[in-house]
Scaffold this active site. Structure first.
Site, PDB file in Angstrom:
ATOM      1  N   ALA B 171      55.513  20.368  71.130  1.00 22.26           N
ATOM      2  CA  ALA B 171      56.416  20.341  72.293  1.00 22.26           C
ATOM      3  C   ALA B 171      56.338  21.672  73.041  1.00 22.26           C
ATOM      4  O   ALA B 171      56.313  21.706  74.278  1.00 22.26           O
ATOM      5  CB  ALA B 171      57.854  20.056  71.845  1.00 22.26           C
ATOM      6  N   ASP B 172      56.266  22.760  72.288  1.00 22.62           N
ATOM      7  CA  ASP B 172      56.190  24.080  72.918  1.00 22.62           C
ATOM      8  C   ASP B 172      54.886  24.241  73.719  1.00 22.62           C
ATOM      9  O   ASP B 172      54.883  24.775  74.821  1.00 22.62           O
ATOM     10  CB  ASP B 172      56.259  25.177  71.852  1.00 22.62           C
ATOM     11  CG  ASP B 172      57.630  25.266  71.191  1.00 22.62           C
ATOM     12  OD1 ASP B 172      58.607  24.720  71.752  1.00 22.62           O
ATOM     13  OD2 ASP B 172      57.722  25.880  70.114  1.00 22.62           O
ATOM     14  N   TYR B 173      53.789  23.805  73.142  1.00 22.13           N
ATOM     15  CA  TYR B 173      52.519  23.920  73.867  1.00 22.13           C
ATOM     16  C   TYR B 173      52.523  23.067  75.132  1.00 22.13           C
ATOM     17  O   TYR B 173      51.985  23.467  76.175  1.00 22.13           O
ATOM     18  CB  TYR B 173      51.334  23.507  72.982  1.00 22.13           C
ATOM     19  CG  TYR B 173      50.804  24.630  72.116  1.00 22.13           C
ATOM     20  CD1 TYR B 173      49.995  25.619  72.665  1.00 22.13           C
ATOM     21  CD2 TYR B 173      51.109  24.713  70.767  1.00 22.13           C
ATOM     22  CE1 TYR B 173      49.500  26.657  71.880  1.00 22.13           C
ATOM     23  CE2 TYR B 173      50.623  25.745  69.977  1.00 22.13           C
ATOM     24  CZ  TYR B 173      49.820  26.709  70.535  1.00 22.13           C
ATOM     25  OH  TYR B 173      49.336  27.737  69.761  1.00 22.13           O
ATOM     26  N   GLY B 175      55.085  22.400  76.944  1.00 22.02           N
ATOM     27  CA  GLY B 175      55.853  23.179  77.911  1.00 22.02           C
ATOM     28  C   GLY B 175      55.016  24.286  78.526  1.00 22.02           C
ATOM     29  O   GLY B 175      55.042  24.514  79.742  1.00 22.02           O
ATOM     30  N   GLY B 176      54.239  24.966  77.704  1.00 17.81           N
ATOM     31  CA  GLY B 176      53.426  26.077  78.199  1.00 17.81           C
ATOM     32  C   GLY B 176      52.344  25.633  79.163  1.00 17.81           C
ATOM     33  O   GLY B 176      52.117  26.260  80.205  1.00 17.81           O
TER      34      GLY B 176
END
Lengths: 413, 397
Positions: B171-173, B175-176
């Site tokens: 999920a973080d990637y 977003g990035g």
């Protein structure tokens, strides 16, 4: 305010998901995207709409297609015929970007390689987005959606604790590559504005997705250790899991990253004394007693709704999130408040809700600029207005079936 | 191509994964990326896995990977002098990337309005789980909770095993990467007419529409099946154990003939149980039985290369060892050896996409505060006395 990609024309030869998802975002943020399909070789997603084949123009009614191809125009053109190729090169001459996601040899065999297109448009931005890339010993290997994440290394580190490698729930490499396409095109446009040079971009889907697990590559190269799938656990923090809630197959995730968050969770559970229980008082202790802690938390969540558990935990500053289903996503108050869903009308398919452009830009917002095009819907616009072809030439294109206003329906029956 | 983002200056107030990944891409493609770290550094420095499993803020694989090519400035934004130094840097920057909770950013006094007051051209890119407003605006979140709220978790795993996240910080990637794509089009707009803006990335809004046909079918047709399908979308799209690993098959109708040839079972092509894709769905269990039996006799590299030559869609589950040894990745120069003064040499993936031989230069991750003096003096134009007043958060040269 002008859209950020206004004035940029994109020739879109992509089909299915990765490419169309990316070019749709180019259209949402202002580019004029012209999707090119052959009357005999058109986008598979038009056939994956669960629409009965006896409905007129069923091939324009696939929601799967219509979500991924909104904000585009459509031109029907058979690139295997010499005149089709000629018209495509004329279109490239009046465009800024061409995007394709065929198998690596297809564009070369059609006489539409980067070198070929450059002769028509020297500063063209040419993007290929194949599975393996346009070079290397595996470039001609076939790789579809689920293969990409296997090749990327992601599957090997995914799965239940101590379990087998596990696929994602979908063809994850596709939208990831489509998202990357936007940045690649924007950067190449910037470079062209500064230098006058075009670009060739090779967006290998497996490489783009390997960048999403880069820390595992660096770790392995330093330490030589293959990490096992960790399920929902975190290597450092506890609790960090999903917990069963009331109802059928309903779950909430809870993940505490420090003592203060854990203390909040204990208060939310009305068991404040747990925060000072020596089994759980420090993160190291919680990690060591993770299974016992998970059982206590699940006893708390089990009678609660998953949204309810999330709200109660968040009231006390605890990172928690419900495991949402598709119907719940479309009803979710947060996504609703953001305007993530938008009522949409399509001339053949009717009215329903689809997702809005995801990135909110305060000065240059994106929008669903037009419904997905019917097959060949903009033949006249492109051939007459963009390219200025005379009527005799257009008639010949129809006569030789280089273009058509309806597809060969037999392809995706 | 020269580096496509050359000439841009980016300030990264990035913590952990999402904003740092966005900043990493800016740095790799040529921007001057200054990472502002709080006293003690980005929390990714405290996360393993570490070189030789020994915790050290300079040897976290997660930090090393996510921060290639950046400069590090250690600065306490909670102090007036620290905030002032930051705003002096912002006056010279094109982009600021951050992933604070909105309330936390406000508390630091680094809102879009404050940045625009010192630099009307600036693009502020904010990455959060739920966006800059709405009912969840004050929620705490992280990769696991965002993965759940984005809808990808429910469809991942098996019916009996329950929802499970993918490996790492997906999920973080997401977003990035979404932030990076949005930022690059904002940069195009700013360079066209000289005005910046605030770009609001909600990881949930980025993830929720991605569930293949799930949203379209539910929204348009009212059809939805609450399925988690483990390792098999169908017998012919799934993962099978082999002698030394796992094979992945993804057979579309047109591939059935080359597939049966590549697995050495041409008689399956003639088998009336499996003639069409619809037949293969009806007789799914039987075909799965055939494929389990076949895969158990194979070794992964052998079948992968044979299938590749025969144009059959069979891949294998690449472990990290397989990635490092991959002929494809090595020939393409995707794997790069990068030296680091404390962690030593390691292999890093990148670029995520190829734009020419000189377009991407990764460089190593910075030591904590390595560039504090240099950046504050040369970019912010601060005197030695002004820098000294920032206090102990700024290490002496």
């Amino acid at each position: 305010m002008t859209a950020p990609l206004a004035g940029i024309r994109v020739v879109d030869l992509t089909m299915v998901w990765a490419g169309p998802f990316g070019t749709r975002m180019l259209g949402d943020y202002g580019a004029e995207v012209i999707k090119v399909e052959s009357p005999g070789q058109w986008d598979l997603l038009r056939g994956l709409g669960q629409i009965p084949r006896n409905v007129p123009r069923w091939y324009n009614m696939s929601a799967y297609f219509n979500h991924n191809n909104r904000s585009k125009y459509a031109l029907a053109l058979d690139l295997r015929q010499a005149e089709g190729r000629t018209v495509l090169l004329e279109l490239c001459a009046k465009s800024d970007v061409i995007v394709e996601n065929y198998r690596t040899d297809v564009m070369d065999n059609l006489g539409l390689s980067y070198a070929d297109v450059r002769t028509a448009k020297p500063d063209i931005i040419y993007v290929s987005m194949p599975g393996h890339g346009k070079s290397g010993p595996e470039k001609d290997y076939v790789a579809y959606g689920t293969n990409v994440e296997q090749l990327a290394g992601l599957v090997s580190v995914s799965g239940y604790e101590g379990g087998e490698p596990l696929k994602t729930g979908f063809s994850y490499g596709d939208p990831t590559a489509g998202t990357a396409l936007v940045a690649a095109v924007a950067m190449a446009m910037r470079h062209r504005l500064r230098t006058g040079e075009g670009a060739f971009i090779d967006l290998a889907q497996r490489e783009n997705l390997t960048c999403f697990i880069g820390e595992y590559v660096v770790d392995y190269s330093m330490n030589g250790t293959l990490r096992e799938p960790a399920g929902n656990r975190h290597p450092m923090f506890a609790p960090h899991n999903r917990y069963r809630c009331a109802g059928d197959d309903r779950w909430v995730t809870i993940a505490c990253e420090d003592d203060a968050q854990f203390e909040g969770l204990c208060r939310a559970m009305l068991q404040p004394e747990l925060a000072s229980d020596p089994r759980f008082a420090t993160n190291a202790a919680r990690k060591a007693n993770e299974a016992a802690l998970d059982a206590i938390i699940e006893a708390w969540t089990a009678p609660l709704g998953h949204y309810e558990a999330m709200y109660l935990a968040q009231r006390f500053g605890v990172p928690a999130g419900a495991v949402l289903t598709i119907p719940e996503l479309m009803a979710d108050p947060g996504l609703r408040a953001r305007g993530a869903w938008h009522e949409h009308t399509h001339p053949d398919a009717g009215t329903w809700e689809m997702e809005t452009p995801p990135w909110r830009m305060s000065r240059t917002p994106g929008q669903v600029s037009r419904p997905a095009p019917g097959f060949g819907e903009h033949n006249s616009y492109v051939l007459r207005e963009v390219l200025g072809l005379d009527e005799d030439r257009i008639a010949a294109l129809y006569e030789h079936h280089v273009t058509a206003d309806a597809p060969d329906e037999g392809l995706h029956q | 191509m020269a580096q496509p983002l050359a000439g841009l200056r980016v300030l990264e107030l990035g913590t952990f994964v999402s904003a740092p990944y966005c900043g990493k891409l800016f740095a790799g493609y040529g921007a001057d990326v200054i990472k502002i770290e709080p006293p003690g550094g980005d929390i990714a420095r405290a996360h393993g896995p570490f070189k030789d499993e020994r915790p050290d803020r300079e040897t976290s694989a997660l930090f090393l990977y996510l921060n290639t090519g950046k400069k590090s400035v250690e600065l306490d934004l909670r102090t007036p002098a620290g905030r002032d130094a930051f705003l002096r840097l912002a006056a010279t920057a094109d982009v600021v990337i951050e992933n604070f909770r909105p309330a936390d950013l406000r508390a630091l006094g680094v809102t879009y309005e404050a940045l625009r007051a010192v630099n009307p051209r600036i693009t502020l890119v904010s990455i959060t789980a739920y966006g800059q407003d709405g009912p969840y605006v004050d929620y705490r979140s992280n990769n696991l909770t965002a993965f759940a709220m984005g809808g990808q978790m429910f469809i991942t795993g098996t019916p009996e095993g329950g929802p499970v996240k993918n490996g790492g910080y997906q999920a973080d990637y997401q977003g990035g990467l979404n932030a990076f794509s949005a930022a690059t089009i904002a940069v195009l707009a700013a360079e066209r007419d000289g005005a910046g803006q605030h770009v609001d990335i909600s990881v949930q809004h980025c993830m929720a529409p991605l569930l293949e046909a799930g949203i379209p079918y539910y929204s348009y047709l009212g059809r939805w099946a609450p399925l988690r399908r483990g390792n098999h979308m169908a017998s012919f799209i799934g993962i099978y154990p082999c002698q030394d690993g796992h094979l992945g098959v993804h057979v579309m109708p047109r591939n059935w003939k080359p597939f049966t040839d590549a697995i050495g079972r041409p008689e399956l092509f003639e088998d009336p149980r499996f003639t069409t894709q619809a037949d293969r769905v009806v007789n799914n269990d039987e075909l799965m039985g055939e494929l389990y039996a076949w895969a158990a006799t194979e070794t992964k590299l052998d079948v992968y290369q044979r299938a590749g030559r025969m144009r059959a869609p069979i891949a294998f589950v690449h472990t990290m060892a397989d990635l490092l040894e991959s002929p494809q990745l090595n020939v393409r120069g995707f794997l790069q050896r990068i030296e680091h003064p404390i962690a030593g040499a390691a292999t890093y993936p990148g670029p995520p996409w190829w734009m020419g031989p000189d377009a991407w230069r990764a460089g190593r991750a910075p030591l904590l505060g390595e560039h504090t003096q240099e950046v504050l003096a040369t970019v912010a134009g601060m005197s030695a006395a002004e820098i000294a007043r920032l206090g102990p958060a700024v290490p002496a040269t």
